[in-house]
Design an enzyme around this catalytic site. Structure first.
Site, mmCIF file in Angstrom:
data_model
loop_
_atom_site.group_PDB
_atom_site.id
_atom_site.type_symbol
_atom_site.label_atom_id
_atom_site.label_comp_id
_atom_site.label_asym_id
_atom_site.label_seq_id
_atom_site.Cartn_x
_atom_site.Cartn_y
_atom_site.Cartn_z
ATOM 1 N N HIS A 132 0.868 -1.180 0.000
ATOM 2 C CA HIS A 132 0.000 0.000 0.000
ATOM 3 C C HIS A 132 0.909 1.235 0.000
ATOM 4 O O HIS A 132 2.016 1.186 0.530
ATOM 5 C CB HIS A 132 -0.830 -0.058 1.289
ATOM 6 C CG HIS A 132 -1.868 1.002 1.422
ATOM 7 N ND1 HIS A 132 -1.595 2.267 1.889
ATOM 8 C CD2 HIS A 132 -3.200 0.972 1.174
ATOM 9 C CE1 HIS A 132 -2.717 2.969 1.922
ATOM 10 N NE2 HIS A 132 -3.706 2.211 1.495
ATOM 11 N N ASP A 209 2.692 -4.802 8.207
ATOM 12 C CA ASP A 209 1.505 -3.982 8.012
ATOM 13 C C ASP A 209 0.297 -4.917 8.136
ATOM 14 O O ASP A 209 0.004 -5.704 7.231
ATOM 15 C CB ASP A 209 1.575 -3.334 6.619
ATOM 16 C CG ASP A 209 0.275 -2.630 6.238
ATOM 17 O OD1 ASP A 209 -0.723 -2.771 6.958
ATOM 18 O OD2 ASP A 209 0.274 -1.942 5.196
ATOM 19 N N GLN A 212 -4.793 -5.343 6.796
ATOM 20 C CA GLN A 212 -5.765 -6.255 6.169
ATOM 21 C C GLN A 212 -5.756 -7.650 6.775
ATOM 22 O O GLN A 212 -6.510 -8.514 6.324
ATOM 23 C CB GLN A 212 -5.486 -6.357 4.660
ATOM 24 C CG GLN A 212 -5.652 -5.050 3.909
ATOM 25 C CD GLN A 212 -7.090 -4.519 3.905
ATOM 26 O OE1 GLN A 212 -8.044 -5.250 4.217
ATOM 27 N NE2 GLN A 212 -7.254 -3.261 3.580
ATOM 28 N N LYS A 235 -10.804 -0.661 10.323
ATOM 29 C CA LYS A 235 -10.929 -1.834 9.445
ATOM 30 C C LYS A 235 -11.317 -3.078 10.240
ATOM 31 O O LYS A 235 -11.539 -4.140 9.676
ATOM 32 C CB LYS A 235 -9.612 -2.080 8.700
ATOM 33 C CG LYS A 235 -9.310 -0.982 7.679
ATOM 34 C CD LYS A 235 -8.116 -1.319 6.841
ATOM 35 C CE LYS A 235 -7.524 -0.147 6.119
ATOM 36 N NZ LYS A 235 -8.286 0.300 4.943
ATOM 37 N N CYS A 375 -4.686 2.499 -3.790
ATOM 38 C CA CYS A 375 -3.460 3.002 -3.127
ATOM 39 C C CYS A 375 -2.301 2.039 -3.304
ATOM 40 O O CYS A 375 -1.517 1.807 -2.361
ATOM 41 C CB CYS A 375 -3.688 3.262 -1.647
ATOM 42 S SG CYS A 375 -4.836 4.581 -1.333
HETATM 43 N N1 PMP Z 1 -1.907 -0.806 4.547
HETATM 44 C C1 PMP Z 1 -2.849 -1.530 3.950
HETATM 45 C C2 PMP Z 1 -2.512 -2.916 3.471
HETATM 46 C C3 PMP Z 1 -4.142 -1.018 3.798
HETATM 47 O O1 PMP Z 1 -5.085 -1.748 3.191
HETATM 48 C C4 PMP Z 1 -4.421 0.283 4.270
HETATM 49 C C5 PMP Z 1 -5.799 0.892 4.099
HETATM 50 N N2 PMP Z 1 -6.357 0.705 2.840
HETATM 51 C C6 PMP Z 1 -3.400 0.996 4.907
HETATM 52 C C7 PMP Z 1 -2.169 0.420 5.022
HETATM 53 C C8 PMP Z 1 -3.635 2.371 5.448
HETATM 54 O O2 PMP Z 1 -4.558 2.321 6.482
HETATM 55 P P1 PMP Z 1 -5.167 3.662 7.093
HETATM 56 O O3 PMP Z 1 -5.655 4.475 5.940
HETATM 57 O O4 PMP Z 1 -6.263 3.191 7.983
HETATM 58 O O5 PMP Z 1 -4.067 4.339 7.838
#
Ligand code: PMP
Length: 416
Positions: A132, A209, A212, A235, A375
């Site tokens: 991401h 990270d 997910q 999430k 993203c």
């Molecule tokens: N890492 C991953 C794998 C994600 O899916 C996301 C959110 N789509 C993020 C980081 C960022 O999370 P947040 O926007 O809640 O900070």
């Protein structure tokens, strides 16, 4: 229509769904909401919203610095929430749990503080091709300011980390590995135990990270032996604006603070300031103490159902969805085909129907999916595409939701 659907569900699913009032919504006057955008954010159960409302109505006061009744009560709630997170991740100590605004802030914190303490020009961080943006750009910012290089682990065409290539990337300048547990685009479940073991054999710490993975599987940071682990409350059925950074105490102790302000200090003078103990050293300013209560309620909620049960349910849905989606002509599903490596997220493309058209037309049938690059632009480049349509599941999704998605896609396809 919605009532018929609910009545036909097994009791446990009916019970889970009943905690989420928003799932009863009917869109455009006739379509029951089919919410399949859970990788972006999950819906909130009553318990979470009610606990936060209750705190605002009956407890609200700033935490940590008060001697009065409400402040002490709010502090107790906030610290009890930290203990709930500790238990949820099976961290050794609550001082290893830092509240942040989310995964993004957690990763930025590590990149910034670890970079400052341990990296100099020419040093390297290993990330993967499926990250991401938050796990790419945080390190690039460090690269710009300190001359740090990114080393990228390639992936296979079906979206799995190439482990042989991973191991070859280690060298004298490798200082940290930062890799996603589960891809938010492909649903790939990465072999993080092996990733961590190999890094440790090279004396390199690992940040996982967990944005997910946390909503979908039990997490045990001690068993994983990761050095840092990041996730977002929103999430995993919690509120927005709160997340967690877990860090092994020996690492957090050695990192400098992230931001300066109240809470993170012990003493301040114009000449010299001393910093607070863990985890407060990383929590400058008033924390979102109401969101921490909401997060703890959300974690209690999933724990009461059981992450194993949730995982089994969602794996079943993913498996079913992969099979049913293949009924659609010109269907292309990205990511691993083996469902044991593929978690609750399915990215797809139908012929040359643009993902934005697909998403917009599905919305008109009450079906919420996400479209675009999610993203993860470098991953899109690797796959040679601009974007995908993404359906992602949560504990309250059902086979009926999958059926609605498949029938919706078939209808959209007929329009083209
Ligand atoms: N890492 C991953 C794998 C994600 O899916 C996301 C959110 N789509 C993020 C980081 C960022 O999370 P947040 O926007 O809640 O900070």
């Amino acid at each position: 229509m919605q009532t018929m659907q609910i009545n036909s569900l097994p009791t446990q699913e009916k019970e889970w769904r009943s905690a989420f009032p928003i799932l009863n919504k009917v869109l455009y006057g006739k379509y029951p909401l089919v919410y399949l955008d859970n990788a972006a954010t999950t819906q909130k159960p009553r318990q979470v919203v009610e606990a936060m409302t209750e705190e605002y109505y009956n407890v609200n006061a700033n935490v940590h610095r008060g001697v009065h009744f409400l402040s002490m009560q709010a502090t107790d709630l906030h610290e009890a929430s930290r203990e709930t997170v500790r238990r949820f991740l099976n961290a050794r100590s609550a001082s290893e749990i830092v509240f942040t605004r989310g995964t993004t802030e957690s990763i930025n914190l590590v990149a910034s503080c670890f970079g400052q303490a341990f990296m100099k020009e020419g040093d390297e961080v290993i990330i993967s091709e499926m990250e991401h943006h938050s796990n790419i750009v945080s390190w690039q910012l460090l690269g710009e300011s300190r001359g740090i290089k990114l080393r990228i682990v390639p992936i296979t065409d079906d979206g799995r980390i190439k482990m042989d290539d991973y191991e070859k990337l280690f060298g004298e300048r490798t200082k940290i590995v930062s890799i996603t547990h589960v891809s938010n685009v492909l649903g790939t479940v990465n072999p993080v135990r092996d990733i961590i073991r190999i890094a440790h054999e090279h004396g390199v710490p690992v940040l996982i990270d967990g944005a997910q993975s946390t909503p979908h599987m039990p997490i045990d940071v001690q068993e994983l032996d990761c050095d840092f682990f990041a996730f977002s409350g929103h999430k995993v059925y919690g509120p927005t604006g709160i997340g967690v950074l877990y860090g092994k105490e020996e690492w957090l102790d050695r990192l400098p603070p992230y931001m300066g302000g109240g809470e993170m200090i012990k003493t301040v003078s114009f000449e010299h300031t001393t910093y607070n103990d863990l985890p407060y050293k990383f929590e400058a300013g008033t924390p979102d103490y109401v969101a921490s209560t909401g997060l703890a309620k959300a974690l209690d909620f999933v724990t009461s159902i059981g992450l194993d049960t949730i995982q089994t349910h969602e794996r079943d849905l993913t498996d079913y969805a992969m099979q049913r989606l293949m009924e659609v002509e010109d269907m292309n599903i990205f990511g691993p085909k083996d469902v044991s490596l593929h978690d609750a997220v399915i990215s797809f493309q139908v012929g040359n129907i643009h993902h934005l058209d697909m998403g917009t037309l599905l919305d008109r049938l009450g079906i919420a999916v996400r479209t675009g690059h999610h993203c993860a632009e470098p991953l899109m480049h690797r796959l040679g595409i601009e974007g995908t349509c993404r359906a992602s599941f949560a504990l309250y999704n059902t086979r009926e939701d999958v059926d609605a998605l498949v029938e919706g896609i078939k209808r959209v396809r007929q329009m083209f």
